[in-house]
Design a protein around this motif. Structure first.
Motif, PDB file in Angstrom:
ATOM      1  N   PHE A 290      22.583  37.337  36.129  1.00  0.00           N
ATOM      2  CA  PHE A 290      22.528  38.752  35.802  1.00  0.00           C
ATOM      3  C   PHE A 290      23.915  39.290  35.442  1.00  0.00           C
ATOM      4  CE2 PHE A 290      18.648  38.423  38.412  1.00  0.00           C
ATOM      5  CZ  PHE A 290      17.746  39.132  37.636  1.00  0.00           C
ATOM      6  N   ASP A 291      23.934  40.249  34.554  1.00  0.00           N
ATOM      7  CA  ASP A 291      25.171  40.960  34.216  1.00  0.00           C
ATOM      8  C   ASP A 291      25.369  42.049  35.269  1.00  0.00           C
ATOM      9  OD1 ASP A 291      27.265  42.400  33.206  1.00  0.00           O
ATOM     10  OD2 ASP A 291      26.461  42.582  31.175  1.00  0.00           O
ATOM     11  N   TYR A 292      26.088  41.701  36.339  1.00  0.00           N
ATOM     12  CA  TYR A 292      26.221  42.604  37.479  1.00  0.00           C
ATOM     13  C   TYR A 292      27.037  43.850  37.169  1.00  0.00           C
ATOM     14  CZ  TYR A 292      24.598  38.411  39.876  1.00  0.00           C
ATOM     15  OH  TYR A 292      23.873  37.313  40.261  1.00  0.00           O
ATOM     16  N   GLY A 293      27.743  43.838  36.037  1.00  0.00           N
ATOM     17  CA  GLY A 293      28.523  45.013  35.665  1.00  0.00           C
ATOM     18  C   GLY A 293      27.768  46.003  34.802  1.00  0.00           C
ATOM     19  N   ARG A 294      26.566  45.649  34.366  1.00  0.00           N
ATOM     20  CA  ARG A 294      25.786  46.545  33.513  1.00  0.00           C
ATOM     21  C   ARG A 294      24.976  47.487  34.391  1.00  0.00           C
ATOM     22  NH1 ARG A 294      22.928  44.881  27.851  1.00  0.00           N
ATOM     23  NH2 ARG A 294      22.585  47.027  27.144  1.00  0.00           N
ATOM     24  N   ASN A 295      25.146  48.771  34.192  1.00  0.00           N
ATOM     25  CA  ASN A 295      24.552  49.758  35.093  1.00  0.00           C
ATOM     26  C   ASN A 295      23.039  49.649  35.176  1.00  0.00           C
ATOM     27  OD1 ASN A 295      26.985  50.860  35.857  1.00  0.00           O
ATOM     28  ND2 ASN A 295      26.943  52.481  34.309  1.00  0.00           N
ATOM     29  N   MET A 325      27.129  34.083  43.453  1.00  0.00           N
ATOM     30  CA  MET A 325      27.367  35.401  42.880  1.00  0.00           C
ATOM     31  C   MET A 325      28.817  35.830  43.054  1.00  0.00           C
ATOM     32  SD  MET A 325      23.951  37.336  44.338  1.00  0.00           S
ATOM     33  CE  MET A 325      24.328  38.918  43.570  1.00  0.00           C
ATOM     34  N   LEU A 326      29.417  35.434  44.162  1.00  0.00           N
ATOM     35  CA  LEU A 326      30.738  35.949  44.526  1.00  0.00           C
ATOM     36  C   LEU A 326      31.872  35.318  43.732  1.00  0.00           C
ATOM     37  CD1 LEU A 326      30.403  36.083  48.416  1.00  0.00           C
ATOM     38  CD2 LEU A 326      30.393  38.012  46.820  1.00  0.00           C
ATOM     39  N   TYR A 327      31.679  34.071  43.291  1.00  0.00           N
ATOM     40  CA  TYR A 327      32.794  33.341  42.692  1.00  0.00           C
ATOM     41  C   TYR A 327      32.528  33.025  41.221  1.00  0.00           C
ATOM     42  CZ  TYR A 327      34.353  32.744  47.491  1.00  0.00           C
ATOM     43  OH  TYR A 327      34.773  32.967  48.775  1.00  0.00           O
ATOM     44  N   LEU A 328      33.469  33.401  40.371  1.00  0.00           N
ATOM     45  CA  LEU A 328      33.349  33.141  38.938  1.00  0.00           C
ATOM     46  C   LEU A 328      33.442  31.664  38.617  1.00  0.00           C
ATOM     47  CD1 LEU A 328      35.681  36.066  37.835  1.00  0.00           C
ATOM     48  CD2 LEU A 328      33.216  35.944  37.395  1.00  0.00           C
ATOM     49  N   ASP A 329      34.099  30.892  39.489  1.00  0.00           N
ATOM     50  CA  ASP A 329      34.273  29.458  39.233  1.00  0.00           C
ATOM     51  C   ASP A 329      33.278  28.604  40.008  1.00  0.00           C
ATOM     52  OD1 ASP A 329      35.286  29.941  41.759  1.00  0.00           O
ATOM     53  OD2 ASP A 329      37.033  28.638  41.514  1.00  0.00           O
ATOM     54  N   TYR A 330      32.221  29.212  40.532  1.00  0.00           N
ATOM     55  CA  TYR A 330      31.236  28.470  41.314  1.00  0.00           C
ATOM     56  C   TYR A 330      30.608  27.368  40.457  1.00  0.00           C
ATOM     57  CZ  TYR A 330      27.354  27.607  44.529  1.00  0.00           C
ATOM     58  OH  TYR A 330      26.459  27.018  45.395  1.00  0.00           O
ATOM     59  N   SER A 331      30.763  26.105  40.891  1.00  0.00           N
ATOM     60  CA  SER A 331      30.230  24.931  40.190  1.00  0.00           C
ATOM     61  C   SER A 331      30.721  24.829  38.746  1.00  0.00           C
ATOM     62  CB  SER A 331      28.690  24.935  40.210  1.00  0.00           C
ATOM     63  OG  SER A 331      28.218  24.593  41.478  1.00  0.00           O
ATOM     64  N   ARG A 332      31.926  25.295  38.484  1.00  0.00           N
ATOM     65  CA  ARG A 332      32.472  25.228  37.136  1.00  0.00           C
ATOM     66  C   ARG A 332      33.826  24.530  37.143  1.00  0.00           C
ATOM     67  NH1 ARG A 332      29.564  28.813  33.848  1.00  0.00           N
ATOM     68  NH2 ARG A 332      28.339  30.330  35.035  1.00  0.00           N
ATOM     69  N   LYS A 333      34.108  23.840  36.048  1.00  0.00           N
ATOM     70  CA  LYS A 333      35.409  23.227  35.879  1.00  0.00           C
ATOM     71  C   LYS A 333      36.420  24.292  35.462  1.00  0.00           C
ATOM     72  CE  LYS A 333      33.221  18.884  34.474  1.00  0.00           C
ATOM     73  NZ  LYS A 333      33.005  17.916  33.365  1.00  0.00           N
ATOM     74  N   GLN A 334      37.688  23.905  35.452  1.00  0.00           N
ATOM     75  CA  GLN A 334      38.759  24.877  35.266  1.00  0.00           C
ATOM     76  C   GLN A 334      38.639  25.662  33.965  1.00  0.00           C
ATOM     77  OE1 GLN A 334      42.563  23.372  36.262  1.00  0.00           O
ATOM     78  NE2 GLN A 334      43.671  25.237  35.736  1.00  0.00           N
ATOM     79  N   ASP A 335      38.185  25.015  32.907  1.00  0.00           N
ATOM     80  CA  ASP A 335      38.111  25.696  31.611  1.00  0.00           C
ATOM     81  C   ASP A 335      36.736  26.320  31.346  1.00  0.00           C
ATOM     82  OD1 ASP A 335      36.777  23.318  31.434  1.00  0.00           O
ATOM     83  OD2 ASP A 335      37.501  22.804  29.424  1.00  0.00           O
ATOM     84  N   GLU A 336      35.898  26.405  32.378  1.00  0.00           N
ATOM     85  CA  GLU A 336      34.531  26.893  32.195  1.00  0.00           C
ATOM     86  C   GLU A 336      34.301  28.267  32.808  1.00  0.00           C
ATOM     87  OE1 GLU A 336      32.250  22.537  32.087  1.00  0.00           O
ATOM     88  OE2 GLU A 336      32.163  23.762  33.915  1.00  0.00           O
ATOM     89  N   PHE A 342      42.296  40.771  37.792  1.00  0.00           N
ATOM     90  CA  PHE A 342      43.506  40.561  38.580  1.00  0.00           C
ATOM     91  C   PHE A 342      43.927  39.093  38.610  1.00  0.00           C
ATOM     92  CE2 PHE A 342      41.215  44.207  40.478  1.00  0.00           C
ATOM     93  CZ  PHE A 342      42.129  45.207  40.167  1.00  0.00           C
ATOM     94  N   GLY A 343      43.244  38.274  37.827  1.00  0.00           N
ATOM     95  CA  GLY A 343      43.563  36.860  37.775  1.00  0.00           C
ATOM     96  C   GLY A 343      42.905  36.028  38.846  1.00  0.00           C
ATOM     97  N   GLY A 344      42.009  36.625  39.630  1.00  0.00           N
ATOM     98  CA  GLY A 344      41.356  35.923  40.727  1.00  0.00           C
ATOM     99  C   GLY A 344      40.026  35.318  40.340  1.00  0.00           C
ATOM    100  N   ARG A 345      39.411  34.621  41.288  1.00  0.00           N
ATOM    101  CA  ARG A 345      38.147  33.923  41.051  1.00  0.00           C
ATOM    102  C   ARG A 345      36.935  34.704  41.533  1.00  0.00           C
ATOM    103  NH1 ARG A 345      37.578  30.564  46.147  1.00  0.00           N
ATOM    104  NH2 ARG A 345      36.059  29.259  45.045  1.00  0.00           N
ATOM    105  N   GLU A 346      37.154  35.836  42.197  1.00  0.00           N
ATOM    106  CA  GLU A 346      36.040  36.625  42.704  1.00  0.00           C
ATOM    107  C   GLU A 346      35.366  37.403  41.570  1.00  0.00           C
ATOM    108  OE1 GLU A 346      39.005  35.765  45.747  1.00  0.00           O
ATOM    109  OE2 GLU A 346      39.163  36.885  43.857  1.00  0.00           O
ATOM    110  N   ASN A 347      34.030  37.440  41.614  1.00  0.00           N
ATOM    111  CA  ASN A 347      33.266  38.236  40.660  1.00  0.00           C
ATOM    112  C   ASN A 347      33.212  39.665  41.203  1.00  0.00           C
ATOM    113  OD1 ASN A 347      31.283  39.528  39.094  1.00  0.00           O
ATOM    114  ND2 ASN A 347      30.197  37.606  38.736  1.00  0.00           N
ATOM    115  N   LEU A 348      34.100  40.510  40.729  1.00  0.00           N
ATOM    116  CA  LEU A 348      34.242  41.850  41.299  1.00  0.00           C
ATOM    117  C   LEU A 348      32.995  42.698  41.079  1.00  0.00           C
ATOM    118  CD1 LEU A 348      37.955  42.578  40.287  1.00  0.00           C
ATOM    119  CD2 LEU A 348      37.065  41.597  42.418  1.00  0.00           C
ATOM    120  N   ASP A 349      32.299  42.480  39.959  1.00  0.00           N
ATOM    121  CA  ASP A 349      31.051  43.218  39.727  1.00  0.00           C
ATOM    122  C   ASP A 349      29.990  42.835  40.752  1.00  0.00           C
ATOM    123  OD1 ASP A 349      32.030  44.606  37.501  1.00  0.00           O
ATOM    124  OD2 ASP A 349      31.451  42.996  36.131  1.00  0.00           O
TER     125      ASP A 349
END
Length: 645
Positions: A290-295, A325-336, A342-349
């Motif tokens: 889901f696009d958690y940032g879309r209202n 949901m919490l981590y943008l890099d969950y099950s992803r390689k570095q370039d994925e 802020f440069g972090g791995r947390e999905n702020l939305d």
């Protein structure tokens, strides 16, 4: 764009301007009252109002048997306010009609989609939505008014996790599912007999692939028609409530499948999912995020959470795959993956959405509970949002589960070398409000049944399992046990068949079953096991240093010291006679529970006599008692009479 040959759609809207503003702002939390299909009367005519969000569409119509699936017969009208809402009233369309939305997009593509807000769907593999309602004459007022007591964090919470399609099946036709109504009496009686306080249903929301166990949802506002209607499921919940049993529903806001009739690419655009595959595609499950940032998507998800608590009287939501949901890099390689702003791995939305979901749930339904399946050390998952937490009521204690099963799988002769593994959980046990899960995830994908993870011959394997359960029920935290584990199912769980209920006629299995009954009773009747189950004040080590004998001793505490319990775990098959343990109070102690009782298929090494504490310091206590410790067993002692009274 298709031409309009004929129309009998009447202009009508259930949306006020304020509703639309809330929806667009991500603050409308009862969208199920607006979107979807709703039977109503307009100008003296009974029909159905339809509405759907499709902002990228240039044409939307309702198709079904009632118009021979003619795409041009009943076009909806788009609102003037750029909300992307299409709506209209179709006369003489009644409850039970099947339908889809035909959508022509601005890119020139055409789709036939199910209704995201449908209350009922055709049974898979058919994929149409069905005009329905959630009317039900509830008879669970007493439960609903008093459930805050059963659901409170200082009360016993013992959960029986169920996969609906495989708990029991028709004994005459094993391939046939039992319906929500057919299973109600047996399930209520069994859960009551076993002493569980709650049931947790693995997702019953409509899903096309049965093998997904419900975790690939297409119908977020509908129960699966494989087992009956929404009202049939309401009947089951009502029966559970009348039996004094709470209902927790597994909820999946983390991802959804790409089936053609579902949410994916709904109106020819990435409407519900994030457009960038680095944030919108889930590699583990071949599904979409889901696009958690879309209202508007936030309104959809929060409305869905409230829907099950409102219309179905659910008592809690177990939220699946929170870590993903919490981590943008969950099950992803570095370039994925893409870092946050802020440069972090947390999905702020996602973080802000989870906070808002919990705030809204506890505002609207303060007696409910939300439970996170979160497998990392993300801080404050079950802490209030005003203290910087995510606001969940509880969190699954995945670390405890992994360490415990790893320890118990070891031959007892080696356990003395791993004492720190079984004691480590207490180091962080009170950092969250933890629920201890022995869930479906531990008995699938080649992991085998719990009893078969235990070492030794048959007697030792069952003794180890009884010891594991006793340790679980006396460890701080709420409890969750997956179906079949309570009688020692020996085969790995399969969603395609019933549990092996015939095993309960054999002594090792009914012994486990009797022990779980006794443990639930112990947990529910001994305040020391639940009053402070999430507080450091509720636990104290008496001795964890006897690694040579693999023995652990700890104290559980409630609000009244006279209810304190002393628990001793003997992790080896050796009987320990005249074993001295320190106790917190002078007086007479009695054995309250012993997992080695003959009734549990144990060897019967029990402490039958009263134990008088002597003023002999031991384990840094001023008094002590001598006890017999059964092989591979847990023993619980309680003060019967104190010298101070």
């Amino acid at each position: 764009m298709p031409s309009i040959l004929s129309t009998s759609v009447k202009p009508f809207s259930r949306f006020s301007d304020f509703d639309v503003d809330l929806f667009k702002a991500g603050k409308h939390f009862k969208l199920y009252e607006k979107f979807g299909s709703h039977v109503m009367e307009l100008d003296g005519v009974i029909g159905t109002y339809f509405s759907v969000w499709a902002p990228n569409a240039t044409f939307v119509s309702v198709i079904g048997n009632f118009n021979t699936w003619n795409r041009d017969a009943h076009p909806l009208l788009v609102r003037w306010d750029s909300s992307g809402i299409w709506e209209g009233f179709i006369p003489n369309v009644a409850r039970g009609e099947v339908y889809k939305y035909f959508i022509h997009s601005s890119s020139g593509e055409s789709f036939e989609k199910g209704d995201p807000y449908a209350l009922f769907w055709e049974e898979p593999p058919r994929t149409s939505s069905i005009v329905w309602d959630t009317f039900f004459e509830w008879d669970d007022t007493n439960w609903m008014q008093n459930r805050w007591q059963t659901n409170a964090l200082d009360r016993p919470i013992s959960v029986y996790e169920i996969h609906f399609g495989s708990w029991k099946r028709d004994p005459q036709k094993p391939e046939r599912f039992l319906s929500y109504r057919e299973i109600a009496d047996d399930l209520c009686a069994y859960v009551k007999e076993m002493g569980f306080t709650h049931v947790e249903f693995m997702p019953v929301m409509e899903h096309p692939f049965f093998g997904s166990w419900g975790y690939q949802v297409t119908g977020y506002f509908a129960v699966s028609s494989r087992f009956g209607s929404p009202q049939d499921f309401m009947y089951l919940i009502q029966k559970l409530h009348q039996a004094g049993i709470g209902v927790i529903m597994d909820w999946v806001p983390s991802h959804f499948p790409g089936d053609a009739h579902g949410l994916f690419y709904f109106d020819g655009s990435h409407l519900y999912e994030h457009a960038d595959p680095r944030k919108g595609y889930h590699p583990d499950w071949n599904s979409y995020i889901f696009d958690y940032g879309r209202n508007e998507v936030r309104s959809f998800l929060i409305s869905n959470a409230l829907f099950w608590l409102d219309r179905f009287h659910a008592d809690g939501l177990r939220v699946d795959a929170v870590a993903s949901m919490l981590y943008l890099d969950y099950s992803r390689k570095q370039d994925e993956w893409i870092p946050n702003e802020f440069g972090g791995r947390e999905n702020l939305d996602a973080v802000s959405l989870l906070k808002e979901i919990n705030e809204t749930v506890y505002k609207e339904f303060p007696a409910a509970q939300t439970i996170a399946e979160e497998s990392t050390a993300f801080p404050g998952v079950s802490r209030p949002t005003y203290n910087g937490g995510l606001g969940f009521g509880m969190k699954w204690m995945m670390g405890w589960m992994n360490d415990t099963l790893n320890y118990f799988s070891k031959d007892p002769v080696y356990r003395k070398y791993h004492q720190d593994q079984i004691t480590f959980s207490i180091v962080y046990a009170f950092s969250e409000n933890f629920m201890l899960p022995l869930s479906h995830d531990e008995v699938v994908y080649g992991k085998g049944a719990l009893v078969n993870k235990m070492p030794g011959d048959e007697w030792q394997r069952f003794a180890n399992l009884r010891l594991l359960y006793a340790y679980m029920f006396t460890h701080p935290g709420a409890k969750l046990l997956f179906m079949g584990a309570e009688f020692g199912q020996t085969s790995e769980w399969s969603h395609d068949r019933s549990l092996d209920w015939h095993l309960t006629q054999f002594p090792p299995h009914w012994g486990i079953q009797e022990e779980v009954k006794a443990l639930n009773k112990l947990y529910c009747t001994e305040p020391a096991l639940y009053e402070k189950q999430f507080s450091t004040d509720g636990f104290e080590w008496i001795d964890r240093s006897d690694a040579e004998n693999a023995i652990l001793i700890y104290q559980r505490k409630g609000n009244d010291w006279k209810n304190d319990l002393v628990i001793v775990l003997n992790m080896t098959p050796m009987v320990r006679s005249n074993y001295r343990i320190g106790v917190p109070h002078l007086g007479t102690w009695v054995e309250l529970f012993n997992s080695d009782e003959l009734n549990y298929y144990g060897s019967g090494v029990v402490n039958e006599r009263e134990l008088h504490a002597q003023a002999q310091p031991w384990h840094e206590k001023g008094q002590s008692i001598e006890v017999s410790l059964a092989p591979l067993a847990a023993v619980v002692f309680k003060l019967k009479r104190s010298n101070l009274i």
